[in-house]
Design an enzyme around this catalytic site. Structure first.
Site, PDB file in Angstrom:
ATOM      1  N   THR A  47      82.272  19.875  42.034  1.00  0.00           N
ATOM      2  CA  THR A  47      82.485  20.395  40.680  1.00  0.00           C
ATOM      3  C   THR A  47      81.785  21.735  40.480  1.00  0.00           C
ATOM      4  OG1 THR A  47      80.704  18.887  40.120  1.00  0.00           O
ATOM      5  CG2 THR A  47      82.911  18.248  39.414  1.00  0.00           C
ATOM      6  N   ASP A  48      80.798  22.059  41.318  1.00  0.00           N
ATOM      7  CA  ASP A  48      80.009  23.281  41.026  1.00  0.00           C
ATOM      8  C   ASP A  48      80.858  24.544  41.097  1.00  0.00           C
ATOM      9  OD1 ASP A  48      80.064  23.242  43.858  1.00  0.00           O
ATOM     10  OD2 ASP A  48      77.932  23.748  44.088  1.00  0.00           O
TER      11      ASP A  48
ATOM     12  N   GLY B 198      74.321  17.294  55.090  1.00  0.00           N
ATOM     13  CA  GLY B 198      74.728  17.297  53.680  1.00  0.00           C
ATOM     14  C   GLY B 198      73.551  17.236  52.728  1.00  0.00           C
TER      15      GLY B 198
ATOM     16  N   SER C 178      71.442  19.915  52.389  1.00  0.00           N
ATOM     17  CA  SER C 178      71.130  21.304  52.041  1.00  0.00           C
ATOM     18  C   SER C 178      69.918  21.887  52.743  1.00  0.00           C
ATOM     19  CB  SER C 178      70.925  21.439  50.532  1.00  0.00           C
ATOM     20  OG  SER C 178      72.141  21.536  49.948  1.00  0.00           O
TER      21      SER C 178
ATOM     22  N   SER D  43      70.179  24.399  54.487  1.00  0.00           N
ATOM     23  CA  SER D  43      70.344  25.858  54.406  1.00  0.00           C
ATOM     24  C   SER D  43      69.797  26.414  53.093  1.00  0.00           C
ATOM     25  CB  SER D  43      71.803  26.259  54.626  1.00  0.00           C
ATOM     26  OG  SER D  43      72.648  25.464  53.857  1.00  0.00           O
TER      27      SER D  43
ATOM     28  N   ASP E  31      73.145  23.777  45.338  1.00  0.00           N
ATOM     29  CA  ASP E  31      72.065  23.529  46.296  1.00  0.00           C
ATOM     30  C   ASP E  31      70.891  24.482  46.070  1.00  0.00           C
ATOM     31  OD1 ASP E  31      74.105  21.952  47.164  1.00  0.00           O
ATOM     32  OD2 ASP E  31      74.477  23.042  49.014  1.00  0.00           O
TER      33      ASP E  31
ATOM     34  N   TYR F  35      86.559  22.585  53.261  1.00  0.00           N
ATOM     35  CA  TYR F  35      85.834  23.010  52.050  1.00  0.00           C
ATOM     36  C   TYR F  35      86.537  24.228  51.450  1.00  0.00           C
ATOM     37  CZ  TYR F  35      81.863  24.130  49.001  1.00  0.00           C
ATOM     38  OH  TYR F  35      81.058  24.381  47.904  1.00  0.00           O
TER      39      TYR F  35
HETATM   40  C1  GLA Z   1      78.197  21.739  49.537  1.00  0.00           C
HETATM   41  C2  GLA Z   1      78.063  23.067  48.800  1.00  0.00           C
HETATM   42  C3  GLA Z   1      77.775  22.832  47.311  1.00  0.00           C
HETATM   43  C4  GLA Z   1      78.765  21.846  46.697  1.00  0.00           C
HETATM   44  C5  GLA Z   1      78.870  20.595  47.571  1.00  0.00           C
HETATM   45  C6  GLA Z   1      79.942  19.641  47.079  1.00  0.00           C
HETATM   46  O1  GLA Z   1      76.959  21.103  49.557  1.00  0.00           O
HETATM   47  O2  GLA Z   1      77.040  23.843  49.358  1.00  0.00           O
HETATM   48  O3  GLA Z   1      77.789  24.068  46.622  1.00  0.00           O
HETATM   49  O4  GLA Z   1      80.017  22.444  46.499  1.00  0.00           O
HETATM   50  O5  GLA Z   1      79.173  20.919  48.924  1.00  0.00           O
HETATM   51  O6  GLA Z   1      79.598  19.129  45.851  1.00  0.00           O
END
Ligand code: GLA
Length: 389
Positions: free
Chosen positions: A33-34, A121, A123, A125, A169, A218
């Site tokens: 959703t971001d 998943g 984050s 990074s 993130d 993505y």
């Molecule tokens: C990754 C992206 C985020 C977000 C998620 C899905 O983590 O870095 O910005 O879009 O996927 O919610």
């Protein structure tokens, strides 16, 4: 840990170092959703990226990463620095973007240790970008605005690294709070801190798989969302992002979308509703209602958005059968990585044992499970030492 990192820094570069950390994140609800300007509800976790940093007299950055056991260099005065498509694009990209935004940086030596598992998943990074960005700014005597830092780190990832991530993130790595979830509006960047109930534990389960198609898919999802907006905006002029679409409007205009675009849009529109309902549930301390919404989110990601995979589905299904579980879902971009589970604390030890066993039997993969604490966003640890905290 802090003392050890300072020693490692001294052995490699000589001289004292200041220490910084920024956390990874786990998203409780609000997936994909971001970048549709919607709502997300992440938590900063107690796994971080650590940076020991000391200034140099020249204008070079020398960056050592323990994770890959490699050193990268960049000259802040040199010709335009170019991406190399390796790990160092993250820290160097942040430095480049900070300078482009008008922050004159000092040369520095950096020693980096990442605790956030890579490609899971959670984050790693964003934790790297934010810890390095904060460390560089403070070492250069520059003011730090955390919203600007999050946006610059996102831009570094979009433009320098070449990954089209949203803001969730980096924003979480900047603004996380101990014991709290962030309810973030990704359009205005307004956020609220919501309490996590005392009696429930957040358990992250890592499938230990990462499917190759993740980044292509993505980008494709982003394109599908943008295409849905273009089509809907022709008849709904106030629609600038899927955030602006209601379920009723989507149903009324279903014929304007292909079946796949309709499914993608339905995930986003319903997910935004779920995040808002989840915020109400959390505020009321209603873990049961929150967990139901997590389950719905997972099914929507699996069936409509199609970013799950068999390992994530198996893990969620096994978790959902365990005693004391309020909710389970995939978290992050998908196609592997982790699930997040809301479990009554008295059941958490048994949950970990049973889920690890059943997942291994079903898939042959040895999962990793972490009982995670919601933790603070980026911080300077030398400031707490300096101030005697
Ligand atoms: C990754 C992206 C985020 C977000 C998620 C899905 O983590 O870095 O910005 O879009 O996927 O919610």
């Amino acid at each position: 840990m802090q003392h050890e990192l300072q020693t490692k820094f001294r052995e490699r570069f000589g001289g004292p170092a200041n220490l910084y950390r920024a956390p990874g994140r786990v998203n409780l609800i609000g997936e994909h959703t971001d970048y549709n300007q919607g709502f997300v509800m992440p938590v900063a976790i107690d796994l971080s990226c650590w940076v020991a940093i000391g200034p140099r007299d020249d204008r070079k950055l020398v960056i050592y990463s323990e994770d890959v056991d490699a050193t990268a260099e960049a000259d802040l005065d040199g010709e335009a620095v170019r991406p190399t498509r390796t790990w160092s694009d993250y820290p160097i990209g942040v430095a480049v973007l900070l300078q482009q935004a008008g922050h004159r940086l000092r040369g520095a030596n950096l020693y980096i240790r990442g605790e956030v598992p890579l490609g899971s998943g959670l984050s790693s990074s964003a934790a790297l970008e934010v810890s390095v960005g904060y460390a560089l700014l403070e070492t250069s005597g520059q003011d730090i605005d955390l919203v600007q830092l999050a946006l610059l780190c996102q831009r570094a990832e979009n433009e320098f690294v070449g990954a089209r991530c949203g803001i969730m993130d980096q924003f979480t790595a900047c603004h996380g709070q101990a014991g709290r979830a962030l309810m973030l509006d990704c359009r205005s960047l307004d956020y609220r801190l919501l309490p996590l109930p005392d009696h429930v534990s957040l358990i992250i389960c890592n499938t230990m798989v990462k499917h190759e198609l993740a980044s292509n898919e993505y980008n494709l999802r982003r394109f599908e969302c943008e295409e849905s907006v273009r089509r809907l905006a022709k008849v709904l002029p106030d629609v600038h992002a899927l955030r602006d679409v209601t379920v009723k409007q989507l149903e009324e205009n279903r014929g304007r979308l292909t079946p796949v675009l309709y499914q993608r849009a339905r995930h986003i529109v319903t997910e935004n509703e779920r995040v808002q309902a989840a915020a109400v549930a959390l505020q009321a301390g209603n873990a049961g209602a929150f967990g139901e919404l997590m389950g719905e989110s997972h099914r929507s990601l699996r069936d409509d958005y199609q970013v799950s995979c068999s390992e994530l589905d198996v893990l969620v299904e096994i978790a959902s059968r365990q005693p004391g579980v309020y909710g389970a879902r995939m978290t992050g971009g998908g196609f592997g990585g982790c699930t997040i589970n809301l479990v009554a604390s008295e059941h958490s030890a048994e949950f970990k044992k049973q889920v690890a066993y059943a997942y291994h039997s079903a898939t042959g993969h040895e999962p990793r499970l972490y009982l995670c604490q919601a933790s603070q966003g980026v911080q300077s640890l030398w400031a707490s030492q300096r101030d005697g905290k």
